[in-house]
Design a protein around this motif. Structure first.
Motif, PDB file in Angstrom:
ATOM      1  N   LYS A   1      -3.171   8.274  69.582  1.00  0.00           N
ATOM      2  CA  LYS A   1      -2.958   7.184  70.529  1.00  0.00           C
ATOM      3  C   LYS A   1      -1.466   6.889  70.587  1.00  0.00           C
ATOM      4  N   ILE A   2      -0.915   6.827  71.794  1.00  0.00           N
ATOM      5  CA  ILE A   2       0.484   6.475  71.952  1.00  0.00           C
ATOM      6  C   ILE A   2       0.601   5.261  72.873  1.00  0.00           C
ATOM      7  N   SER A   3       1.700   4.535  72.704  1.00  0.00           N
ATOM      8  CA  SER A   3       2.064   3.461  73.627  1.00  0.00           C
ATOM      9  C   SER A   3       3.338   3.918  74.326  1.00  0.00           C
ATOM     10  N   LEU A   4       3.343   3.880  75.653  1.00  0.00           N
ATOM     11  CA  LEU A   4       4.422   4.519  76.405  1.00  0.00           C
ATOM     12  C   LEU A   4       4.942   3.634  77.520  1.00  0.00           C
ATOM     13  N   ARG A   5       6.271   3.585  77.628  1.00  0.00           N
ATOM     14  CA  ARG A   5       6.928   3.060  78.815  1.00  0.00           C
ATOM     15  C   ARG A   5       7.953   4.105  79.231  1.00  0.00           C
TER      16      ARG A   5
ATOM     17  N   MET B   1       5.479  -3.686  80.681  1.00  0.00           N
ATOM     18  CA  MET B   1       4.243  -3.390  79.950  1.00  0.00           C
ATOM     19  C   MET B   1       4.207  -1.931  79.505  1.00  0.00           C
ATOM     20  N   LEU B   2       3.629  -1.697  78.355  1.00  0.00           N
ATOM     21  CA  LEU B   2       3.456  -0.340  77.863  1.00  0.00           C
ATOM     22  C   LEU B   2       2.045   0.145  78.176  1.00  0.00           C
ATOM     23  N   GLU B   3       1.955   1.408  78.484  1.00  0.00           N
ATOM     24  CA  GLU B   3       0.668   2.031  78.785  1.00  0.00           C
ATOM     25  C   GLU B   3       0.146   2.719  77.534  1.00  0.00           C
ATOM     26  N   GLU B   4      -1.115   2.481  77.223  1.00  0.00           N
ATOM     27  CA  GLU B   4      -1.735   3.166  76.096  1.00  0.00           C
ATOM     28  C   GLU B   4      -2.366   4.458  76.587  1.00  0.00           C
TER      29      GLU B   4
END
Length: 262
Positions: A15-19, A1-4
């Protein structure tokens, strides 16, 4: 899962989506122009990558789920802000994956990103296509007389075609919501950023030592080969794929394979 995550900067809130990477590399996704959320439109590519790969997908200001810019700003300033987000992840290898105008952002940040090892361009916007488009077959589509509504209808049709219904609905909801919240000042700032792109800076190009993979439609191969995105690194190459500009929608497996092979 990616963290927002929400990243506050002097220009505005991103806003970023991060793994975070369990192993190298960190794959950074930069989208083309438009109101899409970067992660949402690259999700089909990301799902095909090994879970050990780190992921960072960034929404530009005034687009996707990022906030509004709080001041006038340039593409160079925004690129610098994104480069800092990449460096903050403190990873040993970084791959930049850029679609369309995202390629110009990539050019502006290559000398700022630490441990940048590869570039993957999905029809990155070249200086030539903006200033002196070729007259060979295929390029007439670049001079389309479509209205804004016709273009949005075209995009919507392709979103519904390339993504499963739940994904498609989410992508388009984000697109419409992002447009709806922009006022005249926001729109003018976005236009200013695009108008201020450094098209005439002939020194702006990828470092020759950087390995570059460019994925493009067949009619643009020669343009890409002589572009600022092709380098003399022995691993640099061009891959022909797709039948329209959003190749990562149409052929996500081609993009994922190109990233994983690096």
């Amino acid at each position: 899962m990616l963290e927002e995550k929400i990243i506050k900067t002097g220009l505005g809130t991103f806003k970023i989506s991060l793994r975070a990477p369990k192993e190298n590399p960190l794959v950074v996704f930069l989208s083309g122009a438009g109101q899409f959320d970067t992660y949402e439109t690259f999700e089909n590519v990301i799902d095909l990558l090994p879970e050990s790969f780190g992921i960072l997908a960034v929404d530009y200001l005034n687009t996707g789920h990022s906030g509004k810019a709080v001041m006038d700003y340039s593409m160079r300033q925004e690129a610098a802000a994104i480069a800092k987000m990449v460096n903050d992840q403190d990873t040993e290898k970084v791959i930049l994956v850029a679609h369309s105008i995202g390629g110009v952002y990539a050019l502006l940040m290559t000398d700022q990103i630490e441990n940048l090892t590869r570039f993957v361009g999905i029809e990155p916007t070249t200086r030539e296509i903006v200033l002196d488009p070729p007259s060979t077959p295929g390029y007439e589509a670049e001079d389309s007389d479509q209205t804004q509504q016709q273009m949005e209808d075209w995009l919507h049709d392709h979103v519904r075609k390339e993504f499963v219904p739940q994904q498609a609905a989410k992508i388009w909801q984000t697109f419409e919501a992002s447009i709806a919240r922009l006022d005249e000042t926001d729109g003018a700032r976005l236009q200013q950023v695009m108008n201020g792109a450094p098209w005439d800076d002939k020194k702006l190009k990828l470092p020759e030592t950087l390995a570059s993979t460019i994925i493009t439609e067949s009619y643009r191969v020669e343009e890409m080969n002589r572009s600022e995105f092709m380098t003399t690194n022995s691993h640099s190459k061009i891959i022909m794929a797709g039948t329209y500009h959003y190749i990562h929608w149409e052929n996500p497996e081609v993009i994922a394979k190109a990233i994983a092979e690096l």
